[in-house]
Design a protein around this motif. Sequence first.
Motif, PDB file in Angstrom:
ATOM      1  N   TYR A 115       0.747  -1.310  -0.096  1.00  0.00           N
ATOM      2  CA  TYR A 115      -0.080  -0.097  -0.025  1.00  0.00           C
ATOM      3  C   TYR A 115       0.958   1.208  -0.036  1.00  0.00           C
ATOM      4  O   TYR A 115       0.430   2.305  -0.526  1.00  0.00           O
ATOM      5  CB  TYR A 115      -1.056   0.185   1.103  1.00  0.00           C
ATOM      6  CG  TYR A 115      -2.097  -0.913   0.969  1.00  0.00           C
ATOM      7  CD1 TYR A 115      -3.069  -0.324   0.106  1.00  0.00           C
ATOM      8  CD2 TYR A 115      -2.025  -2.242   1.173  1.00  0.00           C
ATOM      9  CE1 TYR A 115      -4.399  -1.188  -0.477  1.00  0.00           C
ATOM     10  CE2 TYR A 115      -3.468  -2.885   0.631  1.00  0.00           C
ATOM     11  CZ  TYR A 115      -4.323  -2.595  -0.138  1.00  0.00           C
ATOM     12  OH  TYR A 115      -5.475  -3.150  -0.367  1.00  0.00           O
ATOM     13  N   VAL A 119      -0.349   4.531  -2.352  1.00  0.00           N
ATOM     14  CA  VAL A 119      -0.555   5.879  -1.587  1.00  0.00           C
ATOM     15  C   VAL A 119       0.658   6.774  -1.802  1.00  0.00           C
ATOM     16  O   VAL A 119       0.575   8.134  -1.585  1.00  0.00           O
ATOM     17  CB  VAL A 119      -0.891   5.872  -0.014  1.00  0.00           C
ATOM     18  CG1 VAL A 119      -2.110   4.887   0.255  1.00  0.00           C
ATOM     19  CG2 VAL A 119       0.524   5.405   0.778  1.00  0.00           C
ATOM     20  N   VAL A 125      -1.125  11.394   2.134  1.00  0.00           N
ATOM     21  CA  VAL A 125      -1.478  10.119   2.677  1.00  0.00           C
ATOM     22  C   VAL A 125      -0.538   9.133   2.911  1.00  0.00           C
ATOM     23  O   VAL A 125       0.503   8.899   2.117  1.00  0.00           O
ATOM     24  CB  VAL A 125      -2.612   9.442   1.845  1.00  0.00           C
ATOM     25  CG1 VAL A 125      -2.892   8.051   2.312  1.00  0.00           C
ATOM     26  CG2 VAL A 125      -3.767  10.232   1.600  1.00  0.00           C
ATOM     27  N   ILE A 362      -9.199   0.822  -2.828  1.00  0.00           N
ATOM     28  CA  ILE A 362      -7.725   1.685  -3.224  1.00  0.00           C
ATOM     29  C   ILE A 362      -7.207   0.588  -4.292  1.00  0.00           C
ATOM     30  O   ILE A 362      -6.617   0.920  -5.248  1.00  0.00           O
ATOM     31  CB  ILE A 362      -6.952   2.043  -2.146  1.00  0.00           C
ATOM     32  CG1 ILE A 362      -7.460   3.118  -1.329  1.00  0.00           C
ATOM     33  CG2 ILE A 362      -5.610   2.620  -2.526  1.00  0.00           C
ATOM     34  CD1 ILE A 362      -6.858   3.624  -0.036  1.00  0.00           C
ATOM     35  N   GLY A 408      -6.816  10.960  -3.411  1.00  0.00           N
ATOM     36  CA  GLY A 408      -5.907  11.430  -2.518  1.00  0.00           C
ATOM     37  C   GLY A 408      -6.484  12.367  -1.417  1.00  0.00           C
ATOM     38  O   GLY A 408      -6.628  12.326  -0.562  1.00  0.00           O
TER      39      GLY A 408
END
Length: 415
Positions: A115, A119, A125, A362, A408
């Motif tokens: 992740y 991100v 984030v 996501i 975002g």
Amino acid sequence: MEETATTSRAPTRREWLTYGSATVGGLLAGCTGGSEPENETTDPEAGPTDETDERTTPAEDSHSATLAPAGEVTLESTPEDIFTMLGHHADMVLALGRSDDMNAVFAPGYHEGLYRKLVHHFDGVSVDWDGLYDSWQPKKEKLYDLDSDVHIADPAKVATADGWDDSDVRDVAETVAPWFGNTLSGTHRTPPEGWRDQYEYYTLWEIFGSVAQLLDERDRYEALSSVHESMVQTIEENLPPEDERPTAALVLFSTSEDDTGWGYKLNHPGYYAAHTRPMGVTDTLAKAFGAGYGESGRNMPFDYELLLEADPDVLLVLGAMTEYFDLDQIRANLENHEVASELTAVTEGNVYAQGARRQGPILNLFQLEMTAKQLYPEQFGEWPGYENGDPYPEIPEEEQLFDRDRVGEIVGEGA
């Protein structure tokens, strides 16, 4: 540590928690031969009766959500300590801006590494899951220690973990915090005994919507859902005719060096295929495996001989964007193997990295984009390739299938 549970216990320490008519406690009572509480209504439209005590009367600021197999759960305040188990649920919590409130996730290092690569493209984030409890298989005593406000995990799945049974699941729900999650929708796998009557299958985004409702983040869900729907519509409207589409296979290798692994259905209704199903390609493993392929949602083992029998035009390799696999090594093994080197996907250079099968919103957005480019570069722009250890690759803004800044902003600041 032995625990017992009854249907007539004293008020729990979490008096802000109330249950609806189809909750884990009530369902498990039915599964184990218990009876429903006398004051509990079975009419979802009816309000509380005069006999209902304060614990089952939602406060004005409470919020409820319903998701099988847990049923309806009502929280009187937004949870601050959130237990997650599998990756799709952790992804949902992250997408709702609540990642810092997580205290557990399965394989924290694996999921954090993946992740962070996603991100990276969202200003403001970040993901920091280092040190979180590795929650599969969970230990019951640890759940008491964590003292979570909610368990975003599928109770039917937890009931199959080592050392757990239905009474343990019920006890944790009643004395610690409720369960609220759905995992078996990933492949529409048959639920375990005792859970089949109340189990339902949902899409990934339906599960996400219910989790968002429970965490009081419905606006974030609606905003992200709009991004998702727009991208899927764009993809489906621009697919080439069926006779011009490539064939494909979705696989997970045992390790970067092995010549065995597992195949997964590309067009299955479960959320494992939420990024491949909209692509409308022919799954060549279906013919190679024959009858029983993916039956009851199970993955199917393969070797290079079977993969050559399937001979896909494009080979999509799960896990290759994580730190646990080396895509360069996988490609080298294929190219240097007497059998695998004959694969059309290998000879034409169409072996591509994917993320993970247990995807939340996501990862789903990124995997939809990458898969569209890997399969249809003429329609959606070429996939720039993935380099081991790097973030998800940079894509020119005009070739992106979803707006990084917008997503975002939703995740980091709210809708």
